[in-house]
Motif scaffolding. Structure first.
Motif, mmCIF file in Angstrom:
data_model
loop_
_atom_site.group_PDB
_atom_site.id
_atom_site.type_symbol
_atom_site.label_atom_id
_atom_site.label_comp_id
_atom_site.label_asym_id
_atom_site.label_seq_id
_atom_site.Cartn_x
_atom_site.Cartn_y
_atom_site.Cartn_z
ATOM 1 N N ALA A 15 0.840 -1.205 0.000
ATOM 2 C CA ALA A 15 0.000 0.000 0.000
ATOM 3 C C ALA A 15 0.874 1.253 0.000
ATOM 4 O O ALA A 15 0.587 2.225 -0.712
ATOM 5 N N ALA A 16 1.950 1.248 0.785
ATOM 6 C CA ALA A 16 2.846 2.407 0.841
ATOM 7 C C ALA A 16 3.564 2.599 -0.494
ATOM 8 O O ALA A 16 3.728 3.735 -0.972
ATOM 9 N N VAL A 17 3.983 1.515 -1.131
ATOM 10 C CA VAL A 17 4.671 1.596 -2.422
ATOM 11 C C VAL A 17 3.710 2.130 -3.482
ATOM 12 O O VAL A 17 4.071 3.000 -4.283
ATOM 13 N N GLU A 18 2.483 1.640 -3.488
ATOM 14 C CA GLU A 18 1.506 2.120 -4.464
ATOM 15 C C GLU A 18 1.161 3.591 -4.233
ATOM 16 O O GLU A 18 0.962 4.355 -5.184
ATOM 17 N N GLN A 19 1.085 3.985 -2.983
ATOM 18 C CA GLN A 19 0.850 5.401 -2.651
ATOM 19 C C GLN A 19 1.999 6.256 -3.206
ATOM 20 O O GLN A 19 1.773 7.310 -3.797
ATOM 21 N N ALA A 20 3.239 5.787 -3.023
ATOM 22 C CA ALA A 20 4.402 6.527 -3.525
ATOM 23 C C ALA A 20 4.401 6.567 -5.058
ATOM 24 O O ALA A 20 4.756 7.589 -5.656
#
Length: 190
Positions: A15-20
């Motif tokens: 989720a954090a990678v996709e947000q970035a």
């Protein structure tokens, strides 16, 4: 041939990678997060390197930095080098000079050019930037140089100007002494 490394991410990491990928203001972080996600999806590092148009060693470096530092590891590191000559004091001097009429500073001209401004700032600060560096500095701080429009209206005699305008108006209204019937553009050949 790729090494045997587990590229899977936890749901939270994904989720954090996709947000970035979608919302990072830094383009390099978006690109590198995309590569990390592609690795997570099962693509081989060689294929990911080709997809994001970088070398294989770069993919390994990005993955290693992500594992060590998380998303913060995907941002560019600060580069070392000599500090900029144009510090805050220099920028203040630029702003003051631009806001001041050169004639008020004792110069014989009324419009700053890039070179005249550079030379003035050298006298004030002791720092002479190259022409290219100075233009880049002005551009970075949203200063725009435009060619001046020369206006000599302050040097004109108001009475003579008014008399000339009156004469022009009279000439526009009065009939022309050369009417189309009084001359001809056609002549006979001999």
């Amino acid at each position: 041939m790729s090494r045997r490394i587990d590229f899977t991410l936890t749901d939270e990491q994904l989720a954090a990678v996709e947000q970035a990928m979608n919302h990072s203001p830094l383009p390099e972080v978006r690109q590198r997060a995309t590569a990390i996600r592609l690795l997570h999806l099962g693509h081989q590092p060689e294929a990911v390197a080709e997809m994001v148009a970088v070398g294989l060693s770069t993919i390994w470096t990005w993955h290693r930095r992500y594992r060590a530092e998380g998303l913060a590891g995907l941002a560019n590191k600060p580069k070392s080098g000599r500090p900029a000559k144009a510090d805050a004091n220099y920028l203040t001097a630029v702003e003051r000079a631009i806001d001041t009429d050169p004639r008020d500073l004792g110069y014989a001209f009324s419009v700053w050019t890039i070179n005249k401004l550079r030379k003035h700032l050298e006298k004030q600060t002791g720092i002479l930037l190259s022409y290219t560096r100075f233009r880049a500095l002005l551009s970075k701080h949203d200063y725009v140089y435009r060619q001046p429009k020369h206006d000599l209206s302050e040097l004109q005699d108001e009475e003579a100007k008014a008399a000339a305008e009156e004469l022009l108006e009279w000439l526009k209204k009065s009939p022309s002494p050369m009417t189309p019937s009084s001359f001809s553009l056609w002549t006979k050949r001999a």
